[in-house]
Design an enzyme around this catalytic site. Structure first.
Site, PDB file in Angstrom:
ATOM      1  N   GLU A  25     -80.739  27.793  -0.572  1.00  0.00           N
ATOM      2  CA  GLU A  25     -81.391  26.715  -1.325  1.00  0.00           C
ATOM      3  C   GLU A  25     -80.370  25.633  -1.669  1.00  0.00           C
ATOM      4  O   GLU A  25     -79.166  25.906  -1.728  1.00  0.00           O
ATOM      5  CB  GLU A  25     -81.983  27.333  -2.609  1.00  0.00           C
ATOM      6  CG  GLU A  25     -82.664  26.333  -3.515  1.00  0.00           C
ATOM      7  CD  GLU A  25     -83.456  27.004  -4.638  1.00  0.00           C
ATOM      8  OE1 GLU A  25     -83.328  28.230  -4.826  1.00  0.00           O
ATOM      9  OE2 GLU A  25     -84.205  26.275  -5.331  1.00  0.00           O
ATOM     10  N   ASN A 170     -93.681  27.175  -3.557  1.00  0.00           N
ATOM     11  CA  ASN A 170     -92.790  28.245  -4.010  1.00  0.00           C
ATOM     12  C   ASN A 170     -93.078  28.538  -5.478  1.00  0.00           C
ATOM     13  O   ASN A 170     -93.170  27.613  -6.286  1.00  0.00           O
ATOM     14  CB  ASN A 170     -91.325  27.805  -3.873  1.00  0.00           C
ATOM     15  CG  ASN A 170     -90.364  28.794  -4.524  1.00  0.00           C
ATOM     16  OD1 ASN A 170     -90.122  29.867  -3.977  1.00  0.00           O
ATOM     17  ND2 ASN A 170     -89.845  28.461  -5.692  1.00  0.00           N
ATOM     18  N   GLU A 171     -93.239  29.789  -5.785  1.00  0.00           N
ATOM     19  CA  GLU A 171     -93.460  30.201  -7.184  1.00  0.00           C
ATOM     20  C   GLU A 171     -94.406  29.235  -7.888  1.00  0.00           C
ATOM     21  O   GLU A 171     -94.092  28.684  -8.952  1.00  0.00           O
ATOM     22  CB  GLU A 171     -92.124  30.347  -7.923  1.00  0.00           C
ATOM     23  CG  GLU A 171     -91.268  31.438  -7.309  1.00  0.00           C
ATOM     24  CD  GLU A 171     -90.074  31.876  -8.154  1.00  0.00           C
ATOM     25  OE1 GLU A 171     -89.741  31.217  -9.146  1.00  0.00           O
ATOM     26  OE2 GLU A 171     -89.462  32.902  -7.793  1.00  0.00           O
ATOM     27  N   TYR A 237     -86.527  40.013  -8.611  1.00  0.00           N
ATOM     28  CA  TYR A 237     -85.078  40.066  -8.832  1.00  0.00           C
ATOM     29  C   TYR A 237     -84.718  41.279  -9.687  1.00  0.00           C
ATOM     30  O   TYR A 237     -85.467  41.649 -10.600  1.00  0.00           O
ATOM     31  CB  TYR A 237     -84.605  38.792  -9.546  1.00  0.00           C
ATOM     32  CG  TYR A 237     -84.541  37.604  -8.610  1.00  0.00           C
ATOM     33  CD1 TYR A 237     -83.454  37.422  -7.771  1.00  0.00           C
ATOM     34  CD2 TYR A 237     -85.583  36.673  -8.545  1.00  0.00           C
ATOM     35  CE1 TYR A 237     -83.382  36.341  -6.891  1.00  0.00           C
ATOM     36  CE2 TYR A 237     -85.525  35.587  -7.667  1.00  0.00           C
ATOM     37  CZ  TYR A 237     -84.418  35.439  -6.847  1.00  0.00           C
ATOM     38  OH  TYR A 237     -84.349  34.382  -5.977  1.00  0.00           O
ATOM     39  N   GLU A 293     -87.653  36.398  -1.673  1.00  0.00           N
ATOM     40  CA  GLU A 293     -86.543  36.300  -2.635  1.00  0.00           C
ATOM     41  C   GLU A 293     -86.370  37.660  -3.282  1.00  0.00           C
ATOM     42  O   GLU A 293     -87.299  38.179  -3.906  1.00  0.00           O
ATOM     43  CB  GLU A 293     -86.824  35.248  -3.714  1.00  0.00           C
ATOM     44  CG  GLU A 293     -86.714  33.835  -3.177  1.00  0.00           C
ATOM     45  CD  GLU A 293     -86.827  32.760  -4.259  1.00  0.00           C
ATOM     46  OE1 GLU A 293     -86.422  33.012  -5.410  1.00  0.00           O
ATOM     47  OE2 GLU A 293     -87.324  31.676  -3.922  1.00  0.00           O
ATOM     48  N   GLN A 342     -78.868  34.728  -2.548  1.00  0.00           N
ATOM     49  CA  GLN A 342     -78.935  33.725  -1.500  1.00  0.00           C
ATOM     50  C   GLN A 342     -77.701  33.856  -0.632  1.00  0.00           C
ATOM     51  O   GLN A 342     -76.746  34.497  -1.044  1.00  0.00           O
ATOM     52  CB  GLN A 342     -79.027  32.341  -2.103  1.00  0.00           C
ATOM     53  CG  GLN A 342     -80.249  32.140  -2.996  1.00  0.00           C
ATOM     54  CD  GLN A 342     -80.496  30.666  -3.311  1.00  0.00           C
ATOM     55  OE1 GLN A 342     -79.817  29.777  -2.855  1.00  0.00           O
ATOM     56  NE2 GLN A 342     -81.515  30.429  -4.145  1.00  0.00           N
TER      57      GLN A 342
HETATM   58  O1  AHR Z   1     -83.133  31.963  -6.188  1.00  0.00           O
HETATM   59  C1  AHR Z   1     -83.102  31.215  -7.365  1.00  0.00           C
HETATM   60  C2  AHR Z   1     -84.485  30.826  -7.858  1.00  0.00           C
HETATM   61  O2  AHR Z   1     -85.189  31.972  -8.224  1.00  0.00           O
HETATM   62  C3  AHR Z   1     -85.387  30.168  -6.849  1.00  0.00           C
HETATM   63  O3  AHR Z   1     -85.173  28.809  -6.742  1.00  0.00           O
HETATM   64  C4  AHR Z   1     -86.746  30.434  -7.409  1.00  0.00           C
HETATM   65  O4  AHR Z   1     -87.729  30.510  -6.411  1.00  0.00           O
HETATM   66  C5  AHR Z   1     -86.571  31.735  -8.157  1.00  0.00           C
HETATM   67  O5  AHR Z   1     -87.072  31.666  -9.438  1.00  0.00           O
END
Ligand code: AHR
Length: 481
Positions: A25, A170-171, A237, A293, A342
């Protein structure tokens, strides 16, 4: 005795190589400095892309790269990043820095060409228009002589790029517009209508999926828009503690180590639950579940820009990667792409850079060790071992077969111990191991503290196979008949 039982399945599914995908990103030093330094940089580069990073990514055979975000995707206007004059904008999501758009569509396509991976372009839904997205698809994929395509020619690319993977927002439940699933389902249906296929290049239209355990999002999306998508993408995450204070990347105790791995293992539950919902609407499994992600998210390294999400990477991260990739392999019938967050210098990066220096993280080595699983046939793999508390297994494994060779990958998150391996007829093997204290990591002064070495702890006996695993180790073994 610990046991791993490997068995063949009839009609075994193939582990898509796309599960070993990456995400980069416009965030912190991921693209700029980490990947793209510009043609005039003293750092050796090819068309502006640093050679050391390029070589490392080529070695991983990364199959797919997602870009330009993330949150950034929903404020990215692609025309700002093509042509001679690039528009400068504020990157409001990530540190408020000025984004000069010197890395744009053509630079991304060049990066993918040099790596030899598929591009995955994430379009802007949150602050973009249907027309803007439709013209981006046309710009990249059409070989007509429309004005939009002539713009591409003028910018140096006569041939279409034939980008297959298109993310539509995205999101959108959060930074991508704070939409309700009912609303996004309709917006998605509208945007995807104008995401046209040019020539034979059938597009893979990817809908924004749930945030972790938001099962209602999946339910609504499948019910209202399932027939219009090729994939739904989950984000999850691993945060050891809470979002306000996530914990340090390197300074943690055994409880935090186990807590992190417990949270990483939750990916298995998430995939099972979201897949079960998808199965109700799509029993043939036409729609893929992507996880575009995933990875560990800690407090940023002290003294770095909080908006740049720069963190170190230890043996604990290697364990998270190993556990997660094993889970993705196991669910490969539905999970057909995943992208770690990432690639360079951000979150659970596989590469860190500092000026002209570069290092490979423990997570990089896990991806390297797991390469034999790409496009291999999944074998069932049942593990019997101790529970380390709260349902966290001490041993995690995955197995696959390709060209007659069986590969088993094992994460032993506990003390040194042995495991009996059944169901494999082998006369020889090659193996590597990555191990160390959970906090062990590579620095620019000592970049090879954690690296895989040859593993000789496999005993192939008359009565079976035993693996003597060091403490906190990731092991990859390929057996020969
Ligand atoms: O990877 C960092 C961020 O995490 C991304 O931009 C977003 O999609 C997520 O919240």
């Amino acid at each position: 005795m610990n046991k791993i039982s490997v068995t063949r399945r009839t009609n075994a599914p193939t582990i898509s190589r796309m599960i070993y995908g990456h995400f980069s990103e416009h965030l912190g030093r991921c693209i700029y400095e980490g990947i793209f330094v510009g043609k005039d940089s003293p750092i050796p580069n090819t068309n502006g892309i640093r050679n050391d990073v390029l070589e490392a990514l080529k070695k991983l055979e990364i199959p797919v790269l997602r870009w330009p975000g993330g949150c950034f995707a929903d404020e990215y206007h692609w025309r700002d990043g093509v042509g001679e004059k690039r528009r400068r904008m504020v990157n409001t999501n990530w540190g408020g820095v000025v984004e000069d758009n010197s890395f744009g569509t053509h630079e991304f396509m060049e990066l993918c060409r040099l790596i030899g991976c598929e591009p995955y372009v994430n379009a802007n839904v949150g602050s973009g228009t249907v027309r803007e997205m439709a013209e981006w698809v046309e710009y990249l994929n059409s070989d007509s002589d429309s004005d939009t395509v002539q713009e591409r020619w003028a910018n140096g690319s006569k041939e279409p790029f034939n980008v297959r993977y298109w993310g539509i927002g995205n999101e959108n439940w959060g930074g991508g517009g704070n939409m309700r699933p009912e609303y996004y389902a309709d917006v998605y249906r509208q945007f995807q209508t104008f995401c046209r296929t040019y020539g034979d290049n059938k597009l893979h239209r990817i809908a924004c999926g749930p945030n972790g355990d938001d099962y209602n999002w999946t339910q609504v999306m499948m019910e209202r828009a399932g027939g219009f998508m090729d994939a739904l993408t989950l984000h999850y995450y691993t945060v050891p503690f809470c979002w306000e204070d996530k914990g340090s990347a390197t300074d943690f105790d055994n409880d935090a180590y186990l807590q992190t791995l417990r949270k990483a293992s939750f990916m298995d539950t998430l995939i099972k639950q979201h897949s079960a919902i998808m199965d109700r609407f799509d029993p043939e499994k036409r729609v893929d579940l992507f996880v575009d992600e995933w990875g560990c998210w800690y407090n940023v390294e002290e003294g770095t820009n909080p908006g740049f999400l720069y963190q170190q990477n230890t043996i604990r991260d290697a364990m998270v990667a190993a556990i997660t990739l094993n889970i993705f392999n196991k669910h490969c019938e539905r999970v057909r792409m995943a992208n770690i967050a990432q690639t360079v210098n951000v979150l659970q990066a596989v590469i860190l850079t500092e000026g002209e220096k570069m290092l490979l993280t423990p997570t990089y080595h896990v991806f390297d060790m797991y390469r034999p699983h790409m496009d291999a046939q999944l074998l069932d793999c049942a593990v019997e071992c101790a529970d380390l508390g709260g349902g966290l297994a001490g041993i995690h494994a995955s197995a696959s077969e390709k060209n007659g060779a069986i590969t088993v990958t094992i994460a032993n998150i506990d003390k040194a111990q042995s495991v009996e391996l059944t169901g494999i007829a082998a006369s020889g093997y090659t193996a590597t191991v990555l191990s160390g204290e959970p906090q062990a990591h590579n620095t620019f002064d000592a970049p090879e503290t954690v690296k895989p070495i040859e593993f000789t702890g496999v005993v192939i006996g008359k009565d079976g196979i035993t693996v003597d695993m060091p403490a906190h180790s990731v092991i990859a073994i390929t057996f020969t008949k």
